[in-house]
Write an enzyme that holds these catalytic residues in place. Structure first.
Site, short mmCIF file in Angstrom:
data_model
loop_
_atom_site.label_atom_id
_atom_site.label_comp_id
_atom_site.label_asym_id
_atom_site.label_seq_id
_atom_site.Cartn_x
_atom_site.Cartn_y
_atom_site.Cartn_z
CG ASP A 1 3.06 1.11 9.63
OD1 ASP A 1 2.73 1.91 10.68
OD2 ASP A 1 2.97 1.58 8.57
NE ARG B 1 0.81 10.08 10.59
CZ ARG B 1 0.60 8.87 9.93
NH1 ARG B 1 -0.88 8.50 9.94
NH2 ARG B 1 1.44 8.22 9.03
CB CYS C 1 -3.82 6.29 11.17
SG CYS C 1 -4.58 4.85 10.50
CE LYS D 1 -1.50 1.68 3.92
NZ LYS D 1 -1.37 3.00 4.21
CG ASN D 2 2.48 2.68 3.76
OD1 ASN D 2 1.43 2.97 3.37
ND2 ASN D 2 2.95 2.46 4.56
NE ARG E 1 -6.49 4.75 5.82
CZ ARG E 1 -5.38 5.11 6.60
NH1 ARG E 1 -5.72 5.44 7.78
NH2 ARG E 1 -4.24 5.31 6.08
C1 UD1 Z 1 4.85 6.43 6.86
C2 UD1 Z 1 3.67 5.42 6.39
C3 UD1 Z 1 3.13 4.92 7.65
C4 UD1 Z 1 4.27 4.54 8.81
C5 UD1 Z 1 5.34 5.69 9.03
C6 UD1 Z 1 6.56 5.14 9.80
C7 UD1 Z 1 2.96 5.87 4.19
C8 UD1 Z 1 1.83 6.39 3.36
N1 UD1 Z 1 2.87 5.84 5.57
O1 UD1 Z 1 4.12 7.66 7.29
O2 UD1 Z 1 2.70 3.70 7.47
O3 UD1 Z 1 3.80 4.31 10.26
O4 UD1 Z 1 5.86 6.12 7.55
O5 UD1 Z 1 7.10 4.05 9.20
O6 UD1 Z 1 3.96 5.51 3.86
N2 UD1 Z 1 7.73 13.79 11.13
C9 UD1 Z 1 7.71 15.12 11.37
N3 UD1 Z 1 7.68 16.01 10.68
C10 UD1 Z 1 7.54 15.74 9.11
C11 UD1 Z 1 7.26 14.42 8.78
C12 UD1 Z 1 7.12 13.37 9.82
O7 UD1 Z 1 8.20 15.56 12.72
O8 UD1 Z 1 7.40 16.58 8.26
C13 UD1 Z 1 7.82 12.96 12.27
C14 UD1 Z 1 6.53 12.30 12.61
O9 UD1 Z 1 5.63 13.03 13.15
C15 UD1 Z 1 6.93 10.95 13.03
C16 UD1 Z 1 8.20 10.58 12.25
O10 UD1 Z 1 8.82 11.89 11.72
O11 UD1 Z 1 7.20 11.08 14.40
C17 UD1 Z 1 7.81 9.78 11.17
O12 UD1 Z 1 6.85 10.01 10.32
P1 UD1 Z 1 7.08 9.45 8.83
O13 UD1 Z 1 8.27 8.67 8.66
O14 UD1 Z 1 7.30 10.77 8.08
O15 UD1 Z 1 5.66 8.79 8.65
P2 UD1 Z 1 4.86 8.91 7.43
O16 UD1 Z 1 5.48 9.23 6.11
O17 UD1 Z 1 3.44 9.88 7.70
#
Ligand code: UD1
Length: 435
Positions: A310, A125, A120, A22-23, A402
């Site tokens: 996850d 986030r 979620c 999915k991701n 989802r």
């Molecule tokens: C992606 C995955 C999600 C998984 C996560 C971590 C997708 C669509 N989703 O989510 O299933 O749980 O990776 O493996 O691929 N953060 C910041 N600033 C930012 C972005 C992130 O502080 O601009 C922080 C987040 O709050 C979190 C951490 O970085 O604590 C990691 O988040 P991130 O790897 O970005 O997760 P997603 O890409 O949203």
């Protein structure tokens, strides 16, 4: 409202085939609009998140056609009205990955406007790192009225250091940088398998990306991308979920169409707690503990190749049945223990302190009515229901849908007693049927 009703206590036995990731799909489908030519993408999981993103891609004018259930043709050449392009509808706000259209459209048109991402509710986030990366490439980014708008006269390659490892920011900056003049370096990049998959997809379109899968990704800007045919990698988390389900129900399941290397963190923890994991070229077999209790352990969630956040709820459900005390430290999302209250209703003994869950194993769970708080925790509650004595009803399964394709069908094929129901009458009918 659809619910799952489950009669637990049957070990899962048999074979299951894992869908596309999915991701990875979310990044790849968004990246496909970066060329005006046709892209044919295979192994797209037919789950709610990908359907929503495809709908959004269609609404901005791209041509989207399903060739079969898992093969999609996308042509970004029909996108019009670039100056007023805006990705916003009632659905897109619900998926986190809507933000991939920001990087893809900014890269291609030097302008993008996308509704702030949802997804979620597992903690705050932010998207500050995505914005920081776009700005480093020369974009002007504003956030207001629920929308993110990025514009640039030109994008120029730069060195971008991510203060925190972020999957989303890595993919988004990588996409925007594909058309930036010169060389972009993303340092402290995430290394998840789906980052490599998105990079491979972009490279198959003519991009010049090196180092994906390491902590430094280097992108040389190109002038245009061509069409391609590409097949998405298998879903690491769906595979991991079935691995946990096999262990928690003391079953024996061959999980097919996987890349065992992507599952190493999960396999090694399952082996440590007493399950058997056999690895083959493109499948893994997980066998439970033959009537014995699993052993407790410590888990720390970390970016890849660490133990994935996850998989944290599914692991917690499995450890909740082990013979001793386990500790899980959640290091990625601060609010990812919301499911523990639901699990406690099924007899689990879990205490949450800050980012740690202390789990005292019990011999068995007992069926209850519980609510799925998010995608992965929802799947974890299904595992608990399958392992539990008696009947479990899981509400709010829209979260589970989802990210899991035909979840209940795949579980039924393994002998799981699970059905989707909508009314009390249907629950009673199920109970009468399975006895
Ligand atoms: C992606 C995955 C999600 C998984 C996560 C971590 C997708 C669509 N989703 O989510 O299933 O749980 O990776 O493996 O691929 N953060 C910041 N600033 C930012 C972005 C992130 O502080 O601009 C922080 C987040 O709050 C979190 C951490 O970085 O604590 C990691 O988040 P991130 O790897 O970005 O997760 P997603 O890409 O949203």
């Amino acid at each position: 409202m659809e619910q799952y009703v489950i009669k637990g206590g049957t070990p899962l036995v048999g074979e299951v085939t894992i869908a596309g990731a999915k991701n990875a799909a979310l990044g790849i489908l968004a990246a496909a609009v970066m060329t005006d030519k046709e892209c044919i993408i295979e192994n797209v999981p037919n789950v709610r998140d990908t359907r929503v993103l495809l709908q959004a891609i269609k609404e901005i004018g791209a041509t989207v056609k399903y060739i079969d259930e898992h093969t999609v043709s996308i042509c970004g050449g029909t996108i019009r009205n670039i100056d007023t392009l805006c990705v916003d509808d009632e659905f897109i706000r619900k998926i986190r990955a809507s933000y991939y259209l920001l990087g893809a459209l900014l890269g291609k048109y030097k302008r993008s406007q996308v509704a702030l991402p949802g997804g979620c509710d597992i903690g705050s986030r932010p998207i500050d790192l995505h914005i920081k990366g776009f700005e480093a490439l020369g974009a002007h980014v504003t956030v207001g009225k629920g929308m993110v708008t990025a514009t640039a006269d030109r994008l120029v390659g730069k060195h971008v250091y991510l203060d925190k490892i972020s999957v989303g920011a890595t993919i988004n900056i990588m996409m925007a940088a594909v058309f930036a003049e010169g060389k972009t370096t993303i340092e402290n990049a995430a290394k998840e398998p789906h980052i490599v998959d998105v990079a491979n997809f972009l490279n198959s379109m003519g991009a010049n990306i090196k180092g994906a899968g390491t902590n430094e990704i280097r992108i040389r800007g190109v002038k245009e991308l061509k069409g391609t045919e590409y097949s998405i990698i298998p879903d690491q988390i769906e595979a991991g979920t079935f691995m946990m389900a096999a262990a928690a129900t003391d079953g024996n399941v061959l999980i097919k169409n996987v890349i065992p290397k992507h599952l190493e963190a999960i396999s090694s923890k399952l082996t440590e707690i007493g399950a058997t994991v056999e690895e083959y070229d493109d499948s893994v077999r997980v066998i439970g503990c033959h009537g014995k209790r699993l052993r407790p352990t410590q888990i720390i969630t970390q970016p890849y190749p660490g133990f994935p956040t996850d998989m944290q709820p599914q692991m917690a459900v499995t450890l909740g049945l082990s013979d001793g005390t386990s500790v899980i430290s959640e290091n990625i999302f601060e609010n990812r223990f919301k499911y523990t209250d639901e699990l406690a209703r099924m007899g689990a003994r879990i205490k949450v302190e800050g980012n740690m869950a202390i789990i005292s194993g019990v011999e068995s769970y007992s069926g209850a009515t519980v609510v799925a708080p998010d995608l992965r925790a929802g799947a974890a509650l299904v595992i608990a229901g399958l392992a539990a004595e008696g009947f479990t009803v899981i509400e709010d399964i829209k979260y589970i849908q989802r990210g899991y394709e035909k979840f209940e069908e795949k579980l039924r094929d393994l002998g799981g007693q699970i059905e989707i129901v909508e009314t009390e009458k249907e629950i009673i009918k199920f109970k009468l049927k399975v006895g």
